[in-house]
Design an enzyme around this catalytic site. Sequence first.
Site, PDB file in Angstrom:
ATOM      1  CB  ALA A 154     -11.031  78.420  27.419  1.00  0.00           C
ATOM      2  CE1 TYR A 155      -5.983  83.596  23.118  1.00  0.00           C
ATOM      3  CE2 TYR A 155      -7.553  85.064  23.271  1.00  0.00           C
ATOM      4  CZ  TYR A 155      -6.733  84.986  23.253  1.00  0.00           C
ATOM      5  OH  TYR A 155      -5.264  85.771  22.233  1.00  0.00           O
ATOM      6  CB  SER A 156     -11.875  85.743  27.860  1.00  0.00           C
ATOM      7  OG  SER A 156     -12.252  85.929  26.721  1.00  0.00           O
ATOM      8  CB  SER A 158      -6.075  80.834  29.721  1.00  0.00           C
ATOM      9  OG  SER A 158      -6.549  81.869  28.166  1.00  0.00           O
ATOM     10  CE  LYS A 159      -3.907  84.525  25.289  1.00  0.00           C
ATOM     11  NZ  LYS A 159      -2.226  84.383  25.449  1.00  0.00           N
TER      12      LYS A 159
END
Length: 248
Positions: A154-156, A158-159
């Site tokens: 999710a983090y990767s 989204s960035k």
Amino acid sequence: MKIEFKDQIGIITGAASGLGQAIALNLSGKGVKLALFDRDKSGLEKTQSQLTSDSEIYPLDITIEADVESAINKVNEQFGRVDILVNCAGIAGKTNILSHEVEADNMRFVFDVNFMGSFYTSKYAIPFMLKNHYGRVLHIASISGKEGNAGMLAYSASKAAVIGMTKVQGKEYAENGITVNALAPAVIRTAMVEALPEQQVKYMTDKIPMKRCGSLEEAANTAAFIVSPEASFSTAFTFDLSGGRATY
């Protein structure tokens, strides 16, 4: 090179702590008047108490578009212009999870904060920059958005979306005196990083040739240059702050 800001107004999201707070302190020390955005009102007040320039706090949730629009309109009314936008607000979400185990609700929440929040603020700040034919937008991305971190889908993702938006916006406003760039740090010692599982932090740090985390001061100094008048010929670009980890 001495970085100078004259009569400039900046908006910083995620300003209650971490990188947002560090950038606020740095820019305030250079004379930038600041509008501070965050859900954490008490944290905003603590940040504001340390600033040396004029400032105003705006407690709000950047995932709510109407609230973002209202707050940025108020910033323009109060300060008369918007010159700088730095999007620091971000969350890691649940980590150390294989992709097939990621919950859709967590994915949506991380995207709402990390991507949609940056989209909303730039959507409503850029029109004021267009009126003055000048602006600096900095989206805080991550090295994981370029290279991916296992266990952080999710983090990767989204960035990576933030980096894609940066490339689009930088091209769209390149002839209007507005630069739009991203900063992709590796591991910076923030409260968000401290909250990650030790195994996750070790995985990320082991990939850094310098074998250490970056400091908030290093990140804030780099950010200050990117949003300065001197950085006038770089746009749609992702600046690395990775201790040598970045491979492209």
